[in-house]
Each structure stands twice: as C-alpha cells, then as structure tokens.
Write a protein that holds these residues in place. Structure first.
Motif, PDB file in Angstrom:
ATOM      1  N   GLU A 170       0.815  -1.212   0.000  1.00  0.00           N
ATOM      2  CA  GLU A 170       0.000   0.000   0.000  1.00  0.00           C
ATOM      3  C   GLU A 170       0.855   1.271   0.000  1.00  0.00           C
ATOM      4  OE1 GLU A 170      -2.698  -0.267   3.266  1.00  0.00           O
ATOM      5  OE2 GLU A 170      -3.854  -1.939   2.378  1.00  0.00           O
ATOM      6  N   TYR A 171       2.125   1.155  -0.311  1.00  0.00           N
ATOM      7  CA  TYR A 171       2.973   2.348  -0.359  1.00  0.00           C
ATOM      8  C   TYR A 171       2.611   3.202  -1.568  1.00  0.00           C
ATOM      9  CZ  TYR A 171       5.618  -0.335   3.049  1.00  0.00           C
ATOM     10  OH  TYR A 171       5.988  -1.070   4.154  1.00  0.00           O
ATOM     11  N   LYS A 172       2.613   4.509  -1.361  1.00  0.00           N
ATOM     12  CA  LYS A 172       2.238   5.447  -2.419  1.00  0.00           C
ATOM     13  C   LYS A 172       3.395   6.346  -2.866  1.00  0.00           C
ATOM     14  CE  LYS A 172      -2.073   4.169  -2.514  1.00  0.00           C
ATOM     15  NZ  LYS A 172      -2.589   3.412  -3.692  1.00  0.00           N
ATOM     16  N   THR A 173       4.471   6.372  -2.080  1.00  0.00           N
ATOM     17  CA  THR A 173       5.621   7.216  -2.405  1.00  0.00           C
ATOM     18  C   THR A 173       6.899   6.464  -2.083  1.00  0.00           C
ATOM     19  OG1 THR A 173       4.329   9.146  -1.663  1.00  0.00           O
ATOM     20  CG2 THR A 173       6.678   9.486  -2.087  1.00  0.00           C
ATOM     21  N   VAL A 174       7.821   6.419  -3.036  1.00  0.00           N
ATOM     22  CA  VAL A 174       9.131   5.814  -2.790  1.00  0.00           C
ATOM     23  C   VAL A 174      10.145   6.948  -2.679  1.00  0.00           C
ATOM     24  CG1 VAL A 174       9.515   5.448  -5.271  1.00  0.00           C
ATOM     25  CG2 VAL A 174      10.882   4.198  -3.609  1.00  0.00           C
ATOM     26  N   VAL A 175      10.942   6.900  -1.612  1.00  0.00           N
ATOM     27  CA  VAL A 175      11.910   7.964  -1.326  1.00  0.00           C
ATOM     28  C   VAL A 175      13.317   7.377  -1.354  1.00  0.00           C
ATOM     29  CG1 VAL A 175      12.625   9.776   0.275  1.00  0.00           C
ATOM     30  CG2 VAL A 175      10.207   9.085   0.161  1.00  0.00           C
ATOM     31  N   ILE A 176      14.159   7.871  -2.251  1.00  0.00           N
ATOM     32  CA  ILE A 176      15.571   7.473  -2.273  1.00  0.00           C
ATOM     33  C   ILE A 176      16.357   8.532  -1.515  1.00  0.00           C
ATOM     34  CG2 ILE A 176      17.604   7.114  -3.719  1.00  0.00           C
ATOM     35  CD1 ILE A 176      15.859   5.904  -5.829  1.00  0.00           C
ATOM     36  N   ASP A 177      16.992   8.123  -0.439  1.00  0.00           N
ATOM     37  CA  ASP A 177      17.696   9.039   0.449  1.00  0.00           C
ATOM     38  C   ASP A 177      19.148   8.557   0.629  1.00  0.00           C
ATOM     39  OD1 ASP A 177      18.297  11.003   2.271  1.00  0.00           O
ATOM     40  OD2 ASP A 177      16.902  10.318   3.821  1.00  0.00           O
ATOM     41  N   SER A 178      20.048   9.034  -0.193  1.00  0.00           N
ATOM     42  CA  SER A 178      19.902  10.138  -1.126  1.00  0.00           C
ATOM     43  C   SER A 178      20.616   9.794  -2.445  1.00  0.00           C
ATOM     44  CB  SER A 178      20.550  11.405  -0.545  1.00  0.00           C
ATOM     45  OG  SER A 178      21.963  11.226  -0.458  1.00  0.00           O
ATOM     46  N   ALA A 179      20.354  10.616  -3.477  1.00  0.00           N
ATOM     47  CA  ALA A 179      21.054  10.460  -4.750  1.00  0.00           C
ATOM     48  C   ALA A 179      22.539  10.736  -4.591  1.00  0.00           C
ATOM     49  CB  ALA A 179      20.455  11.417  -5.778  1.00  0.00           C
ATOM     50  N   SER A 180      22.859  11.656  -3.680  1.00  0.00           N
ATOM     51  CA  SER A 180      24.260  11.995  -3.448  1.00  0.00           C
ATOM     52  C   SER A 180      25.038  10.803  -2.919  1.00  0.00           C
ATOM     53  CB  SER A 180      24.349  13.166  -2.466  1.00  0.00           C
ATOM     54  OG  SER A 180      23.592  14.273  -2.935  1.00  0.00           O
ATOM     55  N   ALA A 181      24.394   9.991  -2.067  1.00  0.00           N
ATOM     56  CA  ALA A 181      25.042   8.789  -1.543  1.00  0.00           C
ATOM     57  C   ALA A 181      24.960   7.634  -2.535  1.00  0.00           C
ATOM     58  CB  ALA A 181      24.391   8.385  -0.217  1.00  0.00           C
ATOM     59  N   LEU A 182      23.962   7.657  -3.414  1.00  0.00           N
ATOM     60  CA  LEU A 182      23.804   6.597  -4.408  1.00  0.00           C
ATOM     61  C   LEU A 182      24.874   6.668  -5.490  1.00  0.00           C
ATOM     62  CD1 LEU A 182      22.306   4.273  -5.759  1.00  0.00           C
ATOM     63  CD2 LEU A 182      20.638   5.936  -6.642  1.00  0.00           C
ATOM     64  N   GLU A 183      25.302   7.860  -5.847  1.00  0.00           N
ATOM     65  CA  GLU A 183      26.267   7.986  -6.944  1.00  0.00           C
ATOM     66  C   GLU A 183      27.554   7.195  -6.700  1.00  0.00           C
ATOM     67  OE1 GLU A 183      27.109  11.285 -10.024  1.00  0.00           O
ATOM     68  OE2 GLU A 183      28.177  11.889  -8.198  1.00  0.00           O
ATOM     69  N   PRO A 184      28.179   7.236  -5.505  1.00  0.00           N
ATOM     70  CA  PRO A 184      29.367   6.405  -5.290  1.00  0.00           C
ATOM     71  C   PRO A 184      29.103   4.911  -5.480  1.00  0.00           C
ATOM     72  CG  PRO A 184      29.225   8.077  -3.591  1.00  0.00           C
ATOM     73  CD  PRO A 184      27.937   8.129  -4.357  1.00  0.00           C
ATOM     74  N   LEU A 185      27.888   4.449  -5.139  1.00  0.00           N
ATOM     75  CA  LEU A 185      27.551   3.041  -5.346  1.00  0.00           C
ATOM     76  C   LEU A 185      27.458   2.729  -6.831  1.00  0.00           C
ATOM     77  CD1 LEU A 185      24.836   2.366  -2.596  1.00  0.00           C
ATOM     78  CD2 LEU A 185      27.330   2.279  -2.426  1.00  0.00           C
ATOM     79  N   ILE A 186      26.923   3.658  -7.606  1.00  0.00           N
ATOM     80  CA  ILE A 186      26.859   3.487  -9.061  1.00  0.00           C
ATOM     81  C   ILE A 186      28.264   3.442  -9.645  1.00  0.00           C
ATOM     82  CG2 ILE A 186      26.251   4.705 -11.195  1.00  0.00           C
ATOM     83  CD1 ILE A 186      23.617   5.492  -9.891  1.00  0.00           C
ATOM     84  N   TRP A 187      29.120   4.338  -9.196  1.00  0.00           N
ATOM     85  CA  TRP A 187      30.498   4.352  -9.696  1.00  0.00           C
ATOM     86  C   TRP A 187      31.224   3.052  -9.323  1.00  0.00           C
ATOM     87  CZ3 TRP A 187      32.507   9.998  -8.462  1.00  0.00           C
ATOM     88  CH2 TRP A 187      31.810  10.899  -9.266  1.00  0.00           C
ATOM     89  N   SER A 188      31.000   2.594  -8.094  1.00  0.00           N
ATOM     90  CA  SER A 188      31.626   1.346  -7.660  1.00  0.00           C
ATOM     91  C   SER A 188      31.147   0.173  -8.510  1.00  0.00           C
ATOM     92  CB  SER A 188      31.304   1.092  -6.181  1.00  0.00           C
ATOM     93  OG  SER A 188      31.839  -0.144  -5.748  1.00  0.00           O
ATOM     94  N   HIS A 189      29.854   0.168  -8.844  1.00  0.00           N
ATOM     95  CA  HIS A 189      29.299  -0.896  -9.688  1.00  0.00           C
ATOM     96  C   HIS A 189      29.937  -0.868 -11.074  1.00  0.00           C
ATOM     97  CE1 HIS A 189      26.169  -3.814 -10.732  1.00  0.00           C
ATOM     98  NE2 HIS A 189      26.007  -3.163 -11.875  1.00  0.00           N
ATOM     99  N   ALA A 190      30.095   0.328 -11.629  1.00  0.00           N
ATOM    100  CA  ALA A 190      30.722   0.465 -12.945  1.00  0.00           C
ATOM    101  C   ALA A 190      32.171   0.000 -12.905  1.00  0.00           C
ATOM    102  CB  ALA A 190      30.636   1.915 -13.413  1.00  0.00           C
ATOM    103  N   CYS A 191      32.877   0.294 -11.816  1.00  0.00           N
ATOM    104  CA  CYS A 191      34.272  -0.123 -11.676  1.00  0.00           C
ATOM    105  C   CYS A 191      34.387  -1.642 -11.584  1.00  0.00           C
ATOM    106  CB  CYS A 191      34.893   0.527 -10.439  1.00  0.00           C
ATOM    107  SG  CYS A 191      35.159   2.303 -10.580  1.00  0.00           S
ATOM    108  N   GLN A 192      33.469  -2.270 -10.825  1.00  0.00           N
ATOM    109  CA  GLN A 192      33.494  -3.728 -10.700  1.00  0.00           C
ATOM    110  C   GLN A 192      33.224  -4.388 -12.041  1.00  0.00           C
ATOM    111  OE1 GLN A 192      30.709  -4.791  -7.601  1.00  0.00           O
ATOM    112  NE2 GLN A 192      31.729  -3.520  -6.067  1.00  0.00           N
ATOM    113  N   LYS A 193      32.297  -3.858 -12.803  1.00  0.00           N
ATOM    114  CA  LYS A 193      31.979  -4.430 -14.106  1.00  0.00           C
ATOM    115  C   LYS A 193      33.167  -4.343 -15.057  1.00  0.00           C
ATOM    116  CE  LYS A 193      27.579  -5.622 -13.726  1.00  0.00           C
ATOM    117  NZ  LYS A 193      27.100  -7.011 -13.965  1.00  0.00           N
ATOM    118  N   ASP A 194      33.933  -3.264 -14.926  1.00  0.00           N
ATOM    119  CA  ASP A 194      35.066  -3.048 -15.838  1.00  0.00           C
ATOM    120  C   ASP A 194      36.394  -3.497 -15.229  1.00  0.00           C
ATOM    121  OD1 ASP A 194      35.467  -2.171 -18.492  1.00  0.00           O
ATOM    122  OD2 ASP A 194      36.469  -0.362 -17.777  1.00  0.00           O
TER     123      ASP A 194
END
Length: 256
Positions: free
Chosen positions: A80-104
């Motif tokens: 029954e959730y109506k809003t999804v909150v990502i807290d935060s994009a600023s902290a998510l970016e290093p995880l994205i970069w780390s994922h890209a580094c692992q893939k490469d």
C-alpha cells in the motif's frame, strides 16, 4: 507498433509526481519526505537522515544492485505504499560508480572504459535504470517518487550578467542534468537567513548573517538555486514552510 486515430486521447493526465528535493545539510529534507503519502524509504549507505524517523524503510542499501532489487520488490509485490523515497542520490552515486568499476575491473571511475570521461558516460546507464525503475512503479502502481539530494556551491559565469555563486546538485554534471530533466518538480530547501548591515567606519558597511532561520521550501529557479516544475508544479508560490502540508496545500490552491 501500428497506430490508429482511435488511439488518440485528450484531456489532462493526473499522474504521480517525480520529485527531486535538493537542499543544504540537516535542513529537514528527510523529515519533509516522511510526510508524503504512505512513504517507503530506500536508505543509501552513508545517509542517516531517517534513523530518528518513524517511517517504513528497507535495510540500508550498500550497493547499486541492492537499490535495483528494492525497486523490483516494490514493483512485483502487493503493498500500500504510495511514495518511494531514495535518500539520497548523493550517496547513491558512489555506489553506481563502484558498480561500474566492478563491471570493468578497474579501481576508479576515471579508468572505466579506458578513461577520457567514459566512466561517467557508463554511469549514466545505471542512473537510467534507477529512473526507469521509478517510472515503472509510476506506470504500474501510480507511485510517486522523491529523490533527495545534497548541494554544493559553485561559481557561475553568466554570459548575460556578472558572475555569481549558486547552489548545484552535488552529483556529476551528466547525472544532475538527466535527473533534473526527468523530474516533474524540482524543490530546494534552505534556512531563511536575515542579513544585518553594520557600519564599520570610513564609509564601509559589513553584512552579517543573524540567526539560524526557519526551514523554507523554494519551488522556482533563481540565480542562487535550482527549482521549477511542469504543469501545476510550475504554478506554486516561490516560498513556503518546509512541511508536507504546506506543499500539498499550495498544490491544491494552484490546481484551482
């Protein structure tokens, strides 16, 4: 895909909004988002803004894959959730970069794809997966999204005026541009600051900020900060208290 004239529709579409909420540190961004309709938080490693809030939340995401799995769970399961909150994009970016580094199989985002900025291009593919996941929740279950972000200050050389400092989204420029284009509503949170001017002698005046100031929400772009929105979100008052009831009240008034 074949189209016919019968597939054409008219009228306004009322869809769950995609909100990017930016602001200075510890102004109350997470508390504001916690007031949204039936929120579920996706806390990202490095953020502790919701520790003191009584809200529904997933375990802290420690990887990009964790975030994708959480979005997939919200898409596949009944809830029954109506809003999804990502807290935060600023902290998510290093995880994205780390994922890209692992893939490469490299140690730095600067090395991904052989360097020369290709790592940031690669990272955009993962940001698009996040946006696509939020859009899928919107399409299937009409779930709104709030993407919280921090800010930094950067000088801006305006070709039509004097240079000035402005607050910017503190993720890479490519990601910032894409996320702000994607959002239906860009909000900026800051504390209202009073400035007192004092004469110091010899015809000199010194400006001094006084007091902590009340947390305020700004809905429109100004030289000092981001903002803006589509449809009704572009018709909101410029300034209001940083509370969810004030925000939804302004939307209701603008919708009239």
């Amino acid at each position: 895909m074949a189209f016919s004239l019968d597939s054409i529709s008219t009228g306004k579409a009322h869809r769950a909004p995609r909100i990017v909420l930016l602001g200075v540190e510890k102004v109350g961004k997470s508390t504001f988002a916690a007031g949204s309709e039936s929120p579920i938080f996706l806390p990202i490693k490095g953020e502790e803004g919701i520790d003191a809030l009584d809200v529904a939340k997933f375990p802290t995401a420690g990887s990009f894959s964790d975030v994708i799995d959480m979005l997939g769970t919200l898409y596949a399961d009944d809830h029954e959730y109506k809003t999804v909150v990502i807290d935060s994009a600023s902290a998510l970016e290093p995880l994205i970069w780390s994922h890209a580094c692992q893939k490469d199989n490299v140690a730095s985002i600067e090395k991904v794809g052989g360097g020369f900025g290709k790592g940031y291009v690669e990272a955009m593919g993962y940001w698009r997966q996040i946006m696509d996941g939020l859009d899928a929740l919107r399409e299937k279950k009409n779930i709104a999204s709030i993407l919280i972000g921090h800010v930094s200050v950067k000088g801006f050389n305006d070709p039509t005026a004097d240079a000035y400092d402005t607050y910017i989204f503190d993720v890479h420029k490519r990601a910032s541009e894409a996320l702000l284009r994607w959002a239906d509503c860009i909000l900026f949170a800051n504390r209202r600051v009073a400035v007192k001017r004092e004469e110091t002698g010899f015809n000199k005046v010194k400006a001094r900020a006084t007091g902590g100031g009340d947390p305020m929400l700004y809905t429109q772009k100004r030289p000092a900060h981001p903002g803006g929105g589509r449809g009704v979100f572009g018709q909101l008052p410029y300034e209001m208290p940083l509370t969810w009831p004030a925000f939804t009240g302004a939307i209701a008034a603008a919708s009239q």
